[in-house]
Design an enzyme around this catalytic site. Structure first.
Site, short mmCIF file in Angstrom:
data_model
loop_
_atom_site.label_atom_id
_atom_site.label_comp_id
_atom_site.label_asym_id
_atom_site.label_seq_id
_atom_site.Cartn_x
_atom_site.Cartn_y
_atom_site.Cartn_z
N HIS A 192 24.64 40.57 39.80
CA HIS A 192 25.23 39.24 40.01
C HIS A 192 25.05 38.33 38.80
O HIS A 192 23.93 38.07 38.37
CB HIS A 192 24.64 38.56 41.25
CG HIS A 192 25.27 37.23 41.52
ND1 HIS A 192 26.36 37.10 42.37
CD2 HIS A 192 25.02 36.00 41.04
CE1 HIS A 192 26.73 35.83 42.38
NE2 HIS A 192 25.93 35.13 41.59
N CYS A 194 27.13 36.28 48.72
CA CYS A 194 28.15 36.41 47.68
C CYS A 194 29.15 37.49 48.08
O CYS A 194 28.77 38.64 48.33
CB CYS A 194 27.50 36.77 46.34
SG CYS A 194 28.69 37.20 45.05
N HIS A 205 34.03 37.62 37.32
CA HIS A 205 35.07 38.64 37.49
C HIS A 205 36.18 38.41 36.48
O HIS A 205 36.48 37.28 36.11
CB HIS A 205 35.64 38.65 38.92
CG HIS A 205 36.11 37.31 39.40
ND1 HIS A 205 35.25 36.32 39.83
CD2 HIS A 205 37.36 36.79 39.54
CE1 HIS A 205 35.94 35.26 40.21
NE2 HIS A 205 37.22 35.52 40.03
N ASP A 216 42.92 43.25 43.85
CA ASP A 216 42.87 41.89 44.41
C ASP A 216 43.62 41.86 45.74
O ASP A 216 44.70 42.44 45.88
CB ASP A 216 43.48 40.89 43.42
CG ASP A 216 43.10 39.46 43.75
OD1 ASP A 216 42.35 38.85 42.97
OD2 ASP A 216 43.55 38.94 44.80
P1 AMP Z 1 39.07 33.30 41.28
O1 AMP Z 1 39.97 32.31 41.91
O2 AMP Z 1 39.26 33.47 39.80
O3 AMP Z 1 37.61 33.06 41.65
O4 AMP Z 1 39.48 34.72 41.86
C1 AMP Z 1 39.03 35.21 43.07
C2 AMP Z 1 39.97 36.31 43.45
O5 AMP Z 1 39.35 37.08 44.46
C3 AMP Z 1 41.31 35.83 44.00
O6 AMP Z 1 42.36 36.33 43.20
C4 AMP Z 1 41.34 36.40 45.42
O7 AMP Z 1 42.61 36.83 45.82
C5 AMP Z 1 40.37 37.55 45.30
N1 AMP Z 1 39.72 37.96 46.55
C6 AMP Z 1 39.14 37.16 47.47
N2 AMP Z 1 38.64 37.89 48.48
C7 AMP Z 1 38.89 39.19 48.18
C8 AMP Z 1 38.63 40.43 48.83
N3 AMP Z 1 37.97 40.50 49.99
N4 AMP Z 1 39.05 41.58 48.24
C9 AMP Z 1 39.71 41.53 47.07
N5 AMP Z 1 40.00 40.38 46.40
C10 AMP Z 1 39.59 39.23 46.95
ZN ZN Z 2 27.47 38.31 43.57
#
Ligand code: AMP
Ligand code: ZN
Length: 112
Positions: free
Chosen positions: A45, A3, A98, A29
């Site tokens: 989690h 994860c 999240h 983000d």
């Molecule tokens: P969701 O589409 O609601 O699942 O949101 C996932 C979010 O995680 C997206 O806005 C991505 O830009 C963000 N994300 C993915 N990988 C990372 C990372 N390594 N660090 C920070 N944000 C991330």
């Molecule tokens: Zn997790």
């Protein structure tokens, strides 16, 4: 378990930390959709809002209680938007609960 957000909480993957407490971890983000775009996640989690139950109420309420504190740290005095995508139709890409905190400008009314 494989994860991404558990790995970020553990520090195995770097993140720009904004806030942390017993229940929650908040970080910027990587692909911001607004001038300010922060994610807040439970340290324990949970896959999504769909998995919220009596069993994890302390964790979930801990995360919600952190949101106004994080908004203050981010300087979002004018307001902000909180979004949590759930499942396939919600376009959830990371299967660890999240909340997106978006702000830093007047957001469009049409943004879901
Ligand atoms: P969701 O589409 O609601 O699942 O949101 C996932 C979010 O995680 C997206 O806005 C991505 O830009 C963000 N994300 C993915 N990988 C990372 C990372 N390594 N660090 C920070 N944000 C991330
Ligand atoms: Zn997790």
């Amino acid at each position: 378990m494989d994860c991404l957000f558990c790995a970020i909480i553990e520090g195995a993957i770097p993140s720009k930390k904004v806030y942390e407490d017993e229940f929650s971890y908040a970080f910027l983000d990587i692909n911001p959709q607004a001038p300010v775009h922060c994610l807040v996640v439970p340290k324990k989690h949970i896959s999504s809002i769909d998995e919220v139950s009596e069993d994890n109420r302390d964790t979930v309420s801990g995360v919600l209680l952190a949101i106004p504190k994080i908004a203050k740290l981010l300087g979002l005095e004018g307001g902000y938007r909180v979004i949590s995508n759930v499942g396939e139709d919600g376009c959830q890409s990371v299967k660890h609960l999240h909340f997106h905190i978006l702000g830093g400008k007047k957001l469009p009314e049409t943004m879901a």
